[in-house]
Design a protein around this motif. Structure first.
Motif, PDB file in Angstrom:
ATOM      1  N   ASP A  39       8.616 117.313  69.559  1.00  0.00           N
ATOM      2  CA  ASP A  39       7.465 117.941  70.221  1.00  0.00           C
ATOM      3  C   ASP A  39       7.628 119.452  70.298  1.00  0.00           C
ATOM      4  O   ASP A  39       6.659 120.210  70.123  1.00  0.00           O
ATOM      5  CB  ASP A  39       7.287 117.359  71.620  1.00  0.00           C
ATOM      6  CG  ASP A  39       6.726 115.942  71.593  1.00  0.00           C
ATOM      7  OD1 ASP A  39       6.316 115.492  70.510  1.00  0.00           O
ATOM      8  OD2 ASP A  39       6.700 115.295  72.659  1.00  0.00           O
ATOM      9  N   ILE A  40       8.856 119.904  70.585  1.00  0.00           N
ATOM     10  CA  ILE A  40       9.116 121.348  70.637  1.00  0.00           C
ATOM     11  C   ILE A  40       8.838 121.971  69.275  1.00  0.00           C
ATOM     12  O   ILE A  40       8.226 123.046  69.170  1.00  0.00           O
ATOM     13  CB  ILE A  40      10.571 121.632  71.062  1.00  0.00           C
ATOM     14  CG1 ILE A  40      10.786 121.234  72.529  1.00  0.00           C
ATOM     15  CG2 ILE A  40      10.916 123.106  70.853  1.00  0.00           C
ATOM     16  CD1 ILE A  40      10.026 122.063  73.527  1.00  0.00           C
ATOM     17  N   ARG A  41       9.280 121.289  68.226  1.00  0.00           N
ATOM     18  CA  ARG A  41       9.045 121.792  66.872  1.00  0.00           C
ATOM     19  C   ARG A  41       7.544 121.863  66.572  1.00  0.00           C
ATOM     20  O   ARG A  41       7.059 122.824  65.964  1.00  0.00           O
ATOM     21  CB  ARG A  41       9.747 120.880  65.850  1.00  0.00           C
ATOM     22  CG  ARG A  41       9.551 121.292  64.399  1.00  0.00           C
ATOM     23  CD  ARG A  41      10.022 122.710  64.154  1.00  0.00           C
ATOM     24  NE  ARG A  41       9.748 123.135  62.789  1.00  0.00           N
ATOM     25  CZ  ARG A  41       9.715 124.405  62.409  1.00  0.00           C
ATOM     26  NH1 ARG A  41       9.937 125.375  63.308  1.00  0.00           N
ATOM     27  NH2 ARG A  41       9.475 124.718  61.155  1.00  0.00           N
ATOM     28  N   SER A  42       6.788 120.857  67.039  1.00  0.00           N
ATOM     29  CA  SER A  42       5.337 120.852  66.824  1.00  0.00           C
ATOM     30  C   SER A  42       4.679 122.040  67.512  1.00  0.00           C
ATOM     31  O   SER A  42       3.757 122.657  66.964  1.00  0.00           O
ATOM     32  CB  SER A  42       4.736 119.542  67.342  1.00  0.00           C
ATOM     33  OG  SER A  42       5.224 118.433  66.625  1.00  0.00           O
ATOM     34  N   LEU A  43       5.123 122.373  68.728  1.00  0.00           N
ATOM     35  CA  LEU A  43       4.576 123.526  69.446  1.00  0.00           C
ATOM     36  C   LEU A  43       4.908 124.822  68.712  1.00  0.00           C
ATOM     37  O   LEU A  43       4.070 125.742  68.637  1.00  0.00           O
ATOM     38  CB  LEU A  43       5.139 123.564  70.873  1.00  0.00           C
ATOM     39  CG  LEU A  43       4.624 122.480  71.822  1.00  0.00           C
ATOM     40  CD1 LEU A  43       5.401 122.506  73.137  1.00  0.00           C
ATOM     41  CD2 LEU A  43       3.136 122.655  72.108  1.00  0.00           C
ATOM     42  N   GLU A  44       6.115 124.907  68.148  1.00  0.00           N
ATOM     43  CA  GLU A  44       6.498 126.104  67.403  1.00  0.00           C
ATOM     44  C   GLU A  44       5.632 126.259  66.156  1.00  0.00           C
ATOM     45  O   GLU A  44       5.180 127.371  65.834  1.00  0.00           O
ATOM     46  CB  GLU A  44       7.978 126.017  67.018  1.00  0.00           C
ATOM     47  CG  GLU A  44       8.929 126.146  68.195  1.00  0.00           C
ATOM     48  CD  GLU A  44      10.377 125.947  67.797  1.00  0.00           C
ATOM     49  OE1 GLU A  44      11.260 126.539  68.433  1.00  0.00           O
ATOM     50  OE2 GLU A  44      10.628 125.157  66.841  1.00  0.00           O
ATOM     51  N   VAL A  45       5.406 125.146  65.463  1.00  0.00           N
ATOM     52  CA  VAL A  45       4.565 125.181  64.260  1.00  0.00           C
ATOM     53  C   VAL A  45       3.141 125.604  64.613  1.00  0.00           C
ATOM     54  O   VAL A  45       2.463 126.289  63.836  1.00  0.00           O
ATOM     55  CB  VAL A  45       4.551 123.797  63.565  1.00  0.00           C
ATOM     56  CG1 VAL A  45       3.511 123.748  62.459  1.00  0.00           C
ATOM     57  CG2 VAL A  45       5.935 123.473  63.011  1.00  0.00           C
ATOM     58  N   VAL A  48       3.355 128.589  69.156  1.00  0.00           N
ATOM     59  CA  VAL A  48       3.878 128.891  70.491  1.00  0.00           C
ATOM     60  C   VAL A  48       5.254 129.541  70.337  1.00  0.00           C
ATOM     61  O   VAL A  48       6.159 128.938  69.733  1.00  0.00           O
ATOM     62  CB  VAL A  48       4.003 127.614  71.345  1.00  0.00           C
ATOM     63  CG1 VAL A  48       4.578 127.955  72.716  1.00  0.00           C
ATOM     64  CG2 VAL A  48       2.640 126.942  71.481  1.00  0.00           C
ATOM     65  N   PRO A  49       5.452 130.758  70.850  1.00  0.00           N
ATOM     66  CA  PRO A  49       6.742 131.462  70.697  1.00  0.00           C
ATOM     67  C   PRO A  49       7.799 130.918  71.658  1.00  0.00           C
ATOM     68  O   PRO A  49       8.017 131.439  72.750  1.00  0.00           O
ATOM     69  CB  PRO A  49       6.384 132.911  71.019  1.00  0.00           C
ATOM     70  CG  PRO A  49       5.240 132.808  71.974  1.00  0.00           C
ATOM     71  CD  PRO A  49       4.455 131.592  71.547  1.00  0.00           C
ATOM     72  N   ILE A  50       8.469 129.848  71.249  1.00  0.00           N
ATOM     73  CA  ILE A  50       9.498 129.217  72.081  1.00  0.00           C
ATOM     74  C   ILE A  50      10.857 129.793  71.700  1.00  0.00           C
ATOM     75  O   ILE A  50      11.224 129.834  70.521  1.00  0.00           O
ATOM     76  CB  ILE A  50       9.495 127.692  71.897  1.00  0.00           C
ATOM     77  CG1 ILE A  50       8.148 127.112  72.348  1.00  0.00           C
ATOM     78  CG2 ILE A  50      10.635 127.048  72.671  1.00  0.00           C
ATOM     79  CD1 ILE A  50       8.017 125.616  72.133  1.00  0.00           C
ATOM     80  N   VAL A  51      11.594 130.227  72.711  1.00  0.00           N
ATOM     81  CA  VAL A  51      12.926 130.787  72.505  1.00  0.00           C
ATOM     82  C   VAL A  51      13.946 129.767  72.964  1.00  0.00           C
ATOM     83  O   VAL A  51      13.828 129.199  74.048  1.00  0.00           O
ATOM     84  CB  VAL A  51      13.106 132.099  73.296  1.00  0.00           C
ATOM     85  CG1 VAL A  51      14.486 132.682  73.066  1.00  0.00           C
ATOM     86  CG2 VAL A  51      12.020 133.097  72.911  1.00  0.00           C
ATOM     87  N   GLY A  52      14.981 129.520  72.147  1.00  0.00           N
ATOM     88  CA  GLY A  52      16.028 128.580  72.541  1.00  0.00           C
ATOM     89  C   GLY A  52      16.316 127.597  71.442  1.00  0.00           C
ATOM     90  O   GLY A  52      15.736 127.650  70.353  1.00  0.00           O
ATOM     91  N   GLU A  53      17.245 126.670  71.743  1.00  0.00           N
ATOM     92  CA  GLU A  53      17.623 125.674  70.754  1.00  0.00           C
ATOM     93  C   GLU A  53      18.206 124.457  71.446  1.00  0.00           C
ATOM     94  O   GLU A  53      18.429 124.453  72.665  1.00  0.00           O
ATOM     95  CB  GLU A  53      18.635 126.250  69.777  1.00  0.00           C
ATOM     96  CG  GLU A  53      19.905 126.765  70.451  1.00  0.00           C
ATOM     97  CD  GLU A  53      20.849 127.437  69.466  1.00  0.00           C
ATOM     98  OE1 GLU A  53      22.029 127.085  69.491  1.00  0.00           O
ATOM     99  OE2 GLU A  53      20.389 128.291  68.687  1.00  0.00           O
ATOM    100  N   LYS A  54      18.444 123.419  70.656  1.00  0.00           N
ATOM    101  CA  LYS A  54      18.966 122.173  71.192  1.00  0.00           C
ATOM    102  C   LYS A  54      20.259 122.429  71.975  1.00  0.00           C
ATOM    103  O   LYS A  54      21.142 123.150  71.520  1.00  0.00           O
ATOM    104  CB  LYS A  54      19.261 121.184  70.058  1.00  0.00           C
ATOM    105  CG  LYS A  54      18.041 120.762  69.246  1.00  0.00           C
ATOM    106  CD  LYS A  54      18.465 119.814  68.130  1.00  0.00           C
ATOM    107  CE  LYS A  54      17.283 119.430  67.257  1.00  0.00           C
ATOM    108  NZ  LYS A  54      17.687 118.534  66.138  1.00  0.00           N
ATOM    109  N   GLY A  55      20.365 121.789  73.147  1.00  0.00           N
ATOM    110  CA  GLY A  55      21.580 121.867  73.944  1.00  0.00           C
ATOM    111  C   GLY A  55      21.652 123.047  74.886  1.00  0.00           C
ATOM    112  O   GLY A  55      22.457 123.061  75.812  1.00  0.00           O
ATOM    113  N   LEU A  56      20.833 124.085  74.658  1.00  0.00           N
ATOM    114  CA  LEU A  56      20.903 125.285  75.485  1.00  0.00           C
ATOM    115  C   LEU A  56      19.702 125.422  76.412  1.00  0.00           C
ATOM    116  O   LEU A  56      19.824 126.003  77.485  1.00  0.00           O
ATOM    117  CB  LEU A  56      21.014 126.533  74.597  1.00  0.00           C
ATOM    118  CG  LEU A  56      22.264 126.616  73.713  1.00  0.00           C
ATOM    119  CD1 LEU A  56      22.214 127.880  72.852  1.00  0.00           C
ATOM    120  CD2 LEU A  56      23.527 126.595  74.557  1.00  0.00           C
ATOM    121  N   GLY A  57      18.571 124.937  75.990  1.00  0.00           N
ATOM    122  CA  GLY A  57      17.366 125.066  76.794  1.00  0.00           C
ATOM    123  C   GLY A  57      16.309 125.887  76.083  1.00  0.00           C
ATOM    124  O   GLY A  57      16.586 126.601  75.113  1.00  0.00           O
TER     125      GLY A  57
END
Length: 311
Positions: A39-45, A48-57
């Motif tokens: 879902d996060i990847r879908s929002l990025e595509v 949506v400018p999402i900052v972060g990565e798996k495991g960190l937030g």
């Protein structure tokens, strides 16, 4: 919830906090971590400018699509106070609606306001659902909330059992219990933590000095200082027609959960007093049956035997 609604809700959730870990999203929406990442990847595509990565937030880039309305820190704290009160004093339906609304309020806060609200969330607690209060908010409340948030030492005049006293305190949190508000603070005179009843505070003034050292959290104080009363787990089944009339009463007897059924509602309790619980149960016993404990069944039989003798 369909995927579109979930993606929208996740976006609001991300905007409501400075940093959100994937597990929090998974827990809130009852989905797997794999689904969260997708879902996060879908929002990025979708841009949506999402900052972060798996495991960190994850977090939303500052300023992204914020609505024109903005709230001050004081207004955000006021919403937080209302959320805490409604969480414990409203019915489940309206409590959940208000929580959903609060996510939207938090979503439009700037980073500084988000940080202040997040730090205060665990420093304000209302115990005992449905308890009544004659002093929900008084003139000292805003000052104390600000003191907790800014970690500033305050001077108070207070009415104790022996008379008026003066103290310098470091407020760490506020909680509601037995119909009144209290502030928990480290007292410089006692060299220890103490709960001060808010209605007994005659005056309060900031010294503009910061806390001398890091203090424990409100939860740590409550867990350590307030003994947990012994409770008696109980499970009963109540006819659906009767269960409707117990919606308010059940909270006075340790209600924790219920599962609706075709003919009966299964209700779970952590009863503070099995004697009081058995007396309450008698009032609707002809429309219910006891699953556990056996001791409740025995107590109820003895009580009914005595009742029959007295008729």
């Amino acid at each position: 919830m369909n995927r579109f609604d979930r993606l929208t809700a996740i976006l609001i959730h991300l905007q409501s906090r400075k940093v959100v870990i994937a597990q929090d999203i998974a827990d809130r929406f009852d989905i797997s971590l794999r689904t969260v990442y997708r879902d996060i990847r879908s929002l990025e595509v979708a841009g949506v400018p999402i900052v972060g990565e798996k495991g960190l937030g994850y977090s939303i880039m500052e300023g992204y699509r914020l609505p024109p309305v903005m709230f001050t820190e004081e207004e955000a704290v006021a919403f937080l106070m209302a959320e805490k009160i409604l969480e414990n004093h409203a019915d489940i339906h309206h409590s959940e609606l208000y929580k959903a609304a609060m996510f939207k309020v938090k979503a439009v806060l700037r980073s500084a306001e988000k940080k202040a609200v997040e730090e205060l969330e665990d420093s304000i607690t209302i115990k005992h659902k449905n308890s009544e209060s004659n002093d929900l908010i008084n003139s000292t409340m805003p000052v104390l909330i600000k003191a907790v948030s800014e970690k500033k030492i305050h001077h108070i005049r207070y009415v104790s059992e022996t008379g008026s006293i003066e103290r310098e305190i470091e407020p760490i949190g506020i909680y509601h219990e037995h119909g009144g508000w209290s502030v928990v603070a480290f007292c410089h005179t006692l060299k220890d933590y103490k709960a001060f009843r808010m209605e007994r505070i005659l005056s309060i003034k900031s010294t503009c000095k910061s806390f001398l050292k890091n203090r424990i959290t409100l939860k740590e104080y409550l867990d350590k200082s307030i003994p947990k009363p012994q409770t008696f787990p109980a499970v009963i089944h109540v006819q659906n027609e009767m269960a409707r009339y117990l919606q308010e009463q059940k909270y006075n007897y340790g209600f924790t959960n219920e599962v609706p059924g075709k003919t009966h509602v299964r209700m779970e309790f952590d009863a503070p007093c099995i004697q009081a619980f058995s007396r309450w149960y008698v009032t609707f016993a002809d429309s219910a049956w006891i699953e556990e404990p056996v001791s409740l069944k025995v107590l109820l039989k003895d009580r009914l035997t005595t009742l029959l003798k007295n008729i």
